[in-house]
Each structure stands twice: as structure tokens, then as C-alpha cells.
Design a protein around this motif. Structure first.
Motif, PDB file in Angstrom:
ATOM      1  N   ALA A  34      -1.325   1.870  -9.617  1.00 16.52           N
ATOM      2  CA  ALA A  34      -2.213   1.593  -8.720  1.00 16.52           C
ATOM      3  C   ALA A  34      -2.775   3.050  -7.848  1.00 16.52           C
ATOM      4  CB  ALA A  34      -1.879   0.826  -7.886  1.00 16.52           C
ATOM      5  N   VAL A  35      -4.280   3.102  -8.144  1.00 19.32           N
ATOM      6  CA  VAL A  35      -5.386   3.707  -7.593  1.00 19.32           C
ATOM      7  C   VAL A  35      -5.698   3.267  -6.444  1.00 19.32           C
ATOM      8  CG1 VAL A  35      -7.482   4.971  -7.405  1.00 19.32           C
ATOM      9  CG2 VAL A  35      -4.870   4.816  -8.918  1.00 19.32           C
ATOM     10  N   SER A  63       3.753   7.793  -3.424  1.00 20.19           N
ATOM     11  CA  SER A  63       2.027   7.474  -2.857  1.00 20.19           C
ATOM     12  C   SER A  63       1.732   9.405  -2.469  1.00 20.19           C
ATOM     13  CB  SER A  63       2.107   7.031  -2.144  1.00 20.19           C
ATOM     14  OG  SER A  63       2.229   6.715  -0.663  1.00 20.19           O
ATOM     15  N   VAL A  64       0.113   9.698  -2.602  1.00 25.20           N
ATOM     16  CA  VAL A  64      -0.373  10.406  -2.773  1.00 25.20           C
ATOM     17  C   VAL A  64      -1.666  10.045  -1.991  1.00 25.20           C
ATOM     18  CG1 VAL A  64      -1.360  13.018  -3.150  1.00 25.20           C
ATOM     19  CG2 VAL A  64       0.603  12.099  -4.382  1.00 25.20           C
ATOM     20  N   VAL A  65      -2.202  11.033  -0.965  1.00 28.50           N
ATOM     21  CA  VAL A  65      -3.279   9.823  -0.055  1.00 28.50           C
ATOM     22  C   VAL A  65      -3.933  11.773  -0.277  1.00 28.50           C
ATOM     23  CG1 VAL A  65      -4.970   9.516   2.399  1.00 28.50           C
ATOM     24  CG2 VAL A  65      -1.988   8.633   1.287  1.00 28.50           C
ATOM     25  N   THR A  66      -5.423  11.448  -0.597  1.00 24.92           N
ATOM     26  CA  THR A  66      -6.170  13.362  -0.468  1.00 24.92           C
ATOM     27  C   THR A  66      -6.840  12.162   0.229  1.00 24.92           C
ATOM     28  OG1 THR A  66      -6.121  12.623  -2.838  1.00 24.92           O
ATOM     29  CG2 THR A  66      -7.688  13.987  -2.453  1.00 24.92           C
ATOM     30  N   LEU A  67      -7.104  13.177   1.288  1.00 26.68           N
ATOM     31  CA  LEU A  67      -8.280  12.529   2.108  1.00 26.68           C
ATOM     32  C   LEU A  67      -9.629  13.456   2.419  1.00 26.68           C
ATOM     33  CD1 LEU A  67      -9.012  11.122   5.306  1.00 26.68           C
ATOM     34  CD2 LEU A  67      -7.559  12.840   6.311  1.00 26.68           C
ATOM     35  N   ARG A  83      -8.465   9.390  -1.600  1.00 27.76           N
ATOM     36  CA  ARG A  83      -7.825   8.477  -2.274  1.00 27.76           C
ATOM     37  C   ARG A  83      -6.573   8.236  -1.833  1.00 27.76           C
ATOM     38  NH1 ARG A  83      -8.785   8.297  -8.401  1.00 27.76           N
ATOM     39  NH2 ARG A  83      -6.464   8.437  -9.118  1.00 27.76           N
ATOM     40  N   ILE A  84      -5.744   7.231  -2.395  1.00 28.18           N
ATOM     41  CA  ILE A  84      -4.359   7.495  -2.385  1.00 28.18           C
ATOM     42  C   ILE A  84      -3.682   5.937  -3.841  1.00 28.18           C
ATOM     43  CG2 ILE A  84      -2.725   6.051  -1.407  1.00 28.18           C
ATOM     44  CD1 ILE A  84      -4.937   5.015   0.591  1.00 28.18           C
ATOM     45  N   ASP A  85      -2.937   7.081  -4.278  1.00 24.64           N
ATOM     46  CA  ASP A  85      -2.048   7.221  -5.117  1.00 24.64           C
ATOM     47  C   ASP A  85      -1.307   6.862  -5.598  1.00 24.64           C
ATOM     48  OD1 ASP A  85      -4.024   8.622  -7.850  1.00 24.64           O
ATOM     49  OD2 ASP A  85      -4.481   9.486  -6.202  1.00 24.64           O
ATOM     50  N   TYR A  86      -0.298   5.045  -6.100  1.00 24.81           N
ATOM     51  CA  TYR A  86       0.557   4.883  -5.713  1.00 24.81           C
ATOM     52  C   TYR A  86       1.627   4.796  -7.307  1.00 24.81           C
ATOM     53  CZ  TYR A  86      -1.875   3.277  -1.579  1.00 24.81           C
ATOM     54  OH  TYR A  86      -3.368   2.669  -0.678  1.00 24.81           O
ATOM     55  N   ALA A  87       2.804   5.685  -7.683  1.00 25.37           N
ATOM     56  CA  ALA A  87       3.598   5.447  -8.582  1.00 25.37           C
ATOM     57  C   ALA A  87       3.855   4.110  -8.907  1.00 25.37           C
ATOM     58  CB  ALA A  87       4.986   6.577  -8.848  1.00 25.37           C
ATOM     59  N   PRO A  88       4.456   3.553 -10.133  1.00 25.33           N
ATOM     60  CA  PRO A  88       5.489   2.026 -10.223  1.00 25.33           C
ATOM     61  C   PRO A  88       6.215   1.833  -8.675  1.00 25.33           C
ATOM     62  CG  PRO A  88       4.740   3.109 -12.281  1.00 25.33           C
ATOM     63  CD  PRO A  88       4.658   4.099 -11.431  1.00 25.33           C
ATOM     64  N   LEU A  89       6.078   0.914  -7.788  1.00 29.25           N
ATOM     65  CA  LEU A  89       7.324   1.049  -7.210  1.00 29.25           C
ATOM     66  C   LEU A  89       7.050   1.857  -5.854  1.00 29.25           C
ATOM     67  CD1 LEU A  89       9.965   0.033  -8.724  1.00 29.25           C
ATOM     68  CD2 LEU A  89       8.603  -1.927  -7.965  1.00 29.25           C
ATOM     69  N   GLY A  90       5.725   2.564  -5.931  1.00 28.46           N
ATOM     70  CA  GLY A  90       5.793   3.600  -4.615  1.00 28.46           C
ATOM     71  C   GLY A  90       4.510   2.531  -3.525  1.00 28.46           C
ATOM     72  N   PRO A 145      -6.368  11.334 -11.037  1.00 30.77           N
ATOM     73  CA  PRO A 145      -5.785  10.781 -10.804  1.00 30.77           C
ATOM     74  C   PRO A 145      -4.574  12.418 -10.079  1.00 30.77           C
ATOM     75  CG  PRO A 145      -4.825  10.929 -12.779  1.00 30.77           C
ATOM     76  CD  PRO A 145      -6.511  11.429 -12.558  1.00 30.77           C
ATOM     77  N   ARG A 146      -3.749  12.134  -9.540  1.00 34.71           N
ATOM     78  CA  ARG A 146      -2.676  12.736  -8.757  1.00 34.71           C
ATOM     79  C   ARG A 146      -1.749  12.541  -8.993  1.00 34.71           C
ATOM     80  NH1 ARG A 146      -7.490  13.566  -7.988  1.00 34.71           N
ATOM     81  NH2 ARG A 146      -8.472  14.864  -5.708  1.00 34.71           N
ATOM     82  N   ASP A 147      -0.434  13.835  -8.982  1.00 31.76           N
ATOM     83  CA  ASP A 147       0.996  13.732  -9.396  1.00 31.76           C
ATOM     84  C   ASP A 147       1.593  12.549  -7.971  1.00 31.76           C
ATOM     85  OD1 ASP A 147       3.503  14.192 -10.205  1.00 31.76           O
ATOM     86  OD2 ASP A 147       3.281  16.082  -9.867  1.00 31.76           O
TER      87      ASP A 147
END
Length: 226
Positions: free
Chosen positions: A170-171, A77-81, A99-106, A67-69
Motif C-alpha cells: 500500500a502507498v 513501512s518506510v516514511v519519506t519526509l 510518502r509512506i510505503d507499506y509492505a503486505p501486513l506492514g 516505491p521504497r524498499d
């Protein structure tokens, strides 16, 4: 199925489909590993000498299962391309991965990929996603996705993803039909360009007062690309 196995299966599925709809020109040889040190500028990257190619040119320890911070992202959100810039062996192969990481409500805010169609697979959580068609209709096609669901964003169209859950992250993993899909985040491009677009132009375009445009241009428009 273990989470790591599910992740690898989803990644493989996304890559295979993305390759089938690849939009970059077809390669004329087995591979063309990008030579990042070449001074020659072309549409793509110059090929590395095949005699100097080794397995590491086709490998990157990206730790995409970690997971990303997202806590320090203003949009959540953080996009790792993983494109040809990060993995030289992708040069001329017409695919990339994120890979896209989403915080709650992100959210991954409204943006476009000028050179790629995107296919998104939800690995964990729930996402509300959608895209808008071109003028004159500007029709919104949107859907709530759950774990394992897949959605396609056509090339060049404005699209977004939003995590509606107040508590759970979410991921997702996305495959894109270009080695260098590009990303134009709408708010960043319109209100954060350097130098800024004239507030007279934007005030008329958005039918608001110039003071509203000035305030928007004064904000810090964050890039969520990792």
C-alpha cells in the motif's frame, strides 16, 4: 487516470488542505529560505539572504512516485519526509509532506506528531488507520481506507496505519501542518530511550513484571523514517 497523474493530484490536494490548517506562525515576508549553514539557533531556521535565493531552494528531486524498499523494515513501512530540513524553501510556510510505503501486513506503528495535524490520502491498496483521544476517555477512532480515501489525525494524538493485505503493498501520502512536525514513535520512546527509563517505573506503569520490561528494552526499536 495514469498513476503518476493521480499521485500528483493527491499530493496537490493534500498540500492545499494542510496549508489551510497550518499551525506554524504565519510568515511575515514572501519567503524565508532556510540557511542551513548559519551558526545562529532559532525556533525554526535563519533566513538565507534573499539575494542568494534561487529556484533550487524551492525544489527537491525526491522521486516520490517511486516505491521504497520496505523489505528491510522490521515494521514493514518506510516514511519519506519532505520538510524544511530537506527542502529549505518550506521554512516558515507551515507545511510538510510525506510518502509512506507499506509492505503486505506492514504498519506505521503508533506515534504522534507534536507540532502537526496530519491528513492522509491512500494512493494504492488498503489501510486500517486510527487515532486515540486523550485522557480520560482514550477513545479509538478507526476506519478502513481504500484507494482515494482521506483520513485526518488531529495534532498530538497517537495514531497508526496498518496494511491488512497479505499480498499487496500500500502507498499513502500525508500532508502535515508544520514545516517540522516531529515524530514520536511510542514503542521507541518508551522502551528504546537512551539512557533507558527505569524498569521499576515502566513495570509499574504497564502493570507487568520487570523481566518483561527488561526484554522489551533489549529489543532493537527501528526508526522507519527514510
Amino acid at each position: 487516470m495514469a498513476a503518476s497523474s493521480y499521485f500528483l493530484l493527491a499530493a496537490f490536494f493534500a498540500i492545499v488542505i494542510s496549508r489551510a490548517i497550518a499551525s506554524d506562525p504565519s510568515p511575515l515576508q514572501d519567503f524565508c529560505v532556510a540557511d542551513m549553514h548559519s551558526p545562529v539557533k532559532v525556533n525554526g531556521f535563519v533566513c538565507k539572504d534573499p539575494m542568494a535565493v534561487n529556484p533550487d531552494d524551492f525544489f527537491k528531486a525526491a522521486n516520490l512516485d517511486k516505491p521504497r524498499d520496505t523489505m528491510h523494515s522490521k515494521v514493514g513501512s518506510v516514511v519519506t519526509l519532505i520538510s524544511a530540513l530537506q527542502l529549505p524553501g518550506l521554512n516558515t510556510l507551515g507545511i510538510s509532506l510525506a510518502r509512506i510505503d507499506y509492505a503486505p501486513l506492514g504498519q506505521n506503528p503508533p506515534h504522534t506528531h507534536p507540532r502537526a495535524t496530519e491528513i492522509l490520502t491512500v494512493l494504492e491498496g488498503t489501510l486500517y488507520v486510527g487515532f486515540v483521544t486523550s485522557n480520560p476517555n482514550n477513545t479509538l477512532f478507526a476506519k478502513v481506507l481504500n484507494k482515494g480515501d482521506v483520513f485526518v489525525f488531529p495534532q498530538g494524538l497517537i495514531h497508526f496505519q496498518f496494511n491488512p493485505d497479505y499480498h499487496k503493498p500500500a502507498v499513502a501520502i500525508a500532508a502535515l501542518s508544520s514545516q517540522n512536525p516531529g515524530a514520536i514513535t511510542i514503542a521507541n520512546a518508551v522502551f528504546g530511550s537512551k539512557p533507558p527509563i527505569s524498569d521499576d517505573v515502566l513495570a509499574k506503569a504497564f502493570q507487568v513484571q520487570k523481566g518483561t520490561i527488561d526484554w522489551l528494552q533489549a529489543q532493537f526499536w527501528e526508526n522507519n523514517q527514510n
